[in-house]
Design a protein around this motif. Sequence first.
Motif, PDB file in Angstrom:
ATOM      1  N   LEU A  47       0.769  -1.232   0.153  1.00 17.33           N
ATOM      2  CA  LEU A  47      -0.044   0.058   0.152  1.00 17.33           C
ATOM      3  C   LEU A  47       0.674   1.111   0.106  1.00 17.33           C
ATOM      4  CD1 LEU A  47      -2.676  -0.499   2.916  1.00 17.33           C
ATOM      5  CD2 LEU A  47      -3.222  -0.343   0.665  1.00 17.33           C
ATOM      6  N   ASP A  90      -7.032   7.225  -6.481  1.00 16.47           N
ATOM      7  CA  ASP A  90      -7.606   6.378  -5.584  1.00 16.47           C
ATOM      8  C   ASP A  90      -6.756   5.104  -5.507  1.00 16.47           C
ATOM      9  OD1 ASP A  90      -9.763   7.645  -4.929  1.00 16.47           O
ATOM     10  OD2 ASP A  90     -11.104   6.607  -6.190  1.00 16.47           O
ATOM     11  N   SER A  91      -5.404   5.107  -6.104  1.00 18.45           N
ATOM     12  CA  SER A  91      -4.523   4.145  -5.852  1.00 18.45           C
ATOM     13  C   SER A  91      -3.703   4.023  -4.674  1.00 18.45           C
ATOM     14  CB  SER A  91      -3.450   4.029  -7.239  1.00 18.45           C
ATOM     15  OG  SER A  91      -2.638   5.179  -7.034  1.00 18.45           O
ATOM     16  N   GLU A 101      -7.667  -2.385   4.569  1.00 17.14           N
ATOM     17  CA  GLU A 101      -7.236  -2.133   3.113  1.00 17.14           C
ATOM     18  C   GLU A 101      -6.632  -3.320   2.401  1.00 17.14           C
ATOM     19  OE1 GLU A 101      -7.465   0.237   0.724  1.00 17.14           O
ATOM     20  OE2 GLU A 101      -8.497   1.631   2.199  1.00 17.14           O
ATOM     21  N   ASP A 105      -9.451   9.718   2.349  1.00  9.43           N
ATOM     22  CA  ASP A 105     -10.233   8.522   2.785  1.00  9.43           C
ATOM     23  C   ASP A 105     -10.553   8.480   3.783  1.00  9.43           C
ATOM     24  OD1 ASP A 105     -10.071   7.792  -0.356  1.00  9.43           O
ATOM     25  OD2 ASP A 105      -7.852   7.439   0.084  1.00  9.43           O
ATOM     26  N   GLN A 110      -8.147  -4.501  -4.564  1.00 12.92           N
ATOM     27  CA  GLN A 110      -7.041  -3.825  -3.959  1.00 12.92           C
ATOM     28  C   GLN A 110      -6.730  -2.698  -4.698  1.00 12.92           C
ATOM     29  OE1 GLN A 110      -4.402  -5.720  -1.443  1.00 12.92           O
ATOM     30  NE2 GLN A 110      -6.377  -6.293  -0.588  1.00 12.92           N
ATOM     31  N   ARG A 111      -6.021  -1.594  -4.137  1.00 15.71           N
ATOM     32  CA  ARG A 111      -5.592  -0.464  -4.590  1.00 15.71           C
ATOM     33  C   ARG A 111      -4.356  -0.828  -5.149  1.00 15.71           C
ATOM     34  NH1 ARG A 111      -8.202   4.242  -1.783  1.00 15.71           N
ATOM     35  NH2 ARG A 111      -9.207   3.445  -0.048  1.00 15.71           N
ATOM     36  N   ARG A 112      -3.902  -0.231  -6.481  1.00 14.47           N
ATOM     37  CA  ARG A 112      -2.661  -0.645  -7.078  1.00 14.47           C
ATOM     38  C   ARG A 112      -1.919   0.630  -7.420  1.00 14.47           C
ATOM     39  NH1 ARG A 112      -2.094  -5.609 -10.494  1.00 14.47           N
ATOM     40  NH2 ARG A 112       0.431  -5.547 -10.854  1.00 14.47           N
ATOM     41  N   ALA A 113      -1.187   1.056  -6.601  1.00 19.04           N
ATOM     42  CA  ALA A 113      -0.423   2.297  -6.839  1.00 19.04           C
ATOM     43  C   ALA A 113       0.994   2.072  -7.673  1.00 19.04           C
ATOM     44  CB  ALA A 113       0.338   3.032  -5.620  1.00 19.04           C
TER      45      ALA A 113
END
Length: 289
Positions: A96, A206-207, A278, A254, A284-287
Motif C-alpha cells: 500500500l 484512488d491508488s 485495506e 479517505d 486492492q488499490r494498486r499504486a
Amino acid sequence: MILPRFCFNLHPLSLSLSRTRSNPLLFFTTFTLHPQFPQIHKPFSSTPNMCESHKPSTVSIPSVDSADRPELYRALESSLGSKFSSEPLVPTPKPLVIVISGPSGVGKDCLIKCLREVRQNIHFVVTATSRPMREGEVDGKDYFFMSKEEFLKLVENDELLEYALVYGDYKGIPKQQIRDYMSKGYDIVLRVDIQGAATLRKILGDSAVFVFLVAESESEMVMRLINRKTESKESLLVRVATAKEELRQMKNFDYVVVNAEGKLESCVKTLESIIDAEKAKVSQRRAMV
Ligand SMILES: Nc1ncnc2c1ncn2[C@@H]1O[C@H](COP(=O)(O)OP(=O)(O)OP(=O)(O)O)[C@@H](O)[C@H]1O
C-alpha cells in the motif's frame, strides 16, 4: 413422476419445499437421489452448472460418521472429478501507499514514529531536500541532503513523485525509493502537508490511501503547537491560521483519524486497522509510481 433435476440450476430447497407441500414422498425421493450435487445455489457465480460442464461421477461418498477423514476427502475429490488445491485462495495483498497528512501540530511525526515501532514491512519515505543539514540530523535518515543543482537534476529527470519549494528550500519525494521498497513487499508511508496531499491525490488518485490526522478539537491542536515550543510567535500565528483553513480539506481524504490528548496509542491502532482493512479488500488499490 420424478422430473430430472440436473439440468435446472434451481435451489434444491425451493424445489423440494414446493413439492413437499403437494407430495412429501416425491421430495424425499428427489433429495436422496443426488445428495452429492455440488454448488447447487451460487448467487455470485457465473460458472456453468454441472450439466453444462461435467457431471459428477457415480463415486459413492461414505458416511460422515463411519468413514475416516482422508477417505471422505478423497471420495469428495473423486465425486467432483478434481483434486482440491492447497494453493492460497487469496493472493498476498499488494503493498500500500499510505499518505498521512493533517494540520501542523496534530501529531503526524509522533504517529509515524509509533507505527514504525509496532508494524513490520513499513517504509517511511525519506524526503530529498536542498536545505542545509542541521546539527544532529543524519543524511539518509532525516532527509537526503543535496545542493539545489542536484535537486533540480532530479526534477529534470522526472525522479520525484512530488516536490515543492518550502520557505526557499526544495523538498521532494524520490520515486526510486518507493519502487525499491514496494518491490520488496513493503507498505509505503508518505508524510506530506495538505498541499502535498492534494498534489499526490492528483497523481495517484484512488491508488493510494489518504489519511487525515486531526486533534480532537481546535483548541487542543493549538495547545499542542504552543507546548511543542518550536515556533516563534509569528510562525505560531501563521501555523494556527493555516491549520484552521486546512481542516476544510478533510473531505478530500479517505479516512480521518483523531489523535486525542494522551491517546496516541489508540490513534496508532486506528491507523493499523485501516491498513488491515485495506489489505482485506477484494479489489486492492494498486499504486504505480
Ligand atoms: N496524542 C497526543 N497527546 C498529546 N500530545 C501529543 C499527542 N500526539 C502528539 N503530541 C505532541 O504534539 C506535538 C506535535 O506533534 P508532531 O510534531 O508529531 O506534530 P506534526 O503533525 O508532525 O507537526 P508538524 O506538521 O508541525 O511537523 C508534539 O509536541 C507531540 O509530542
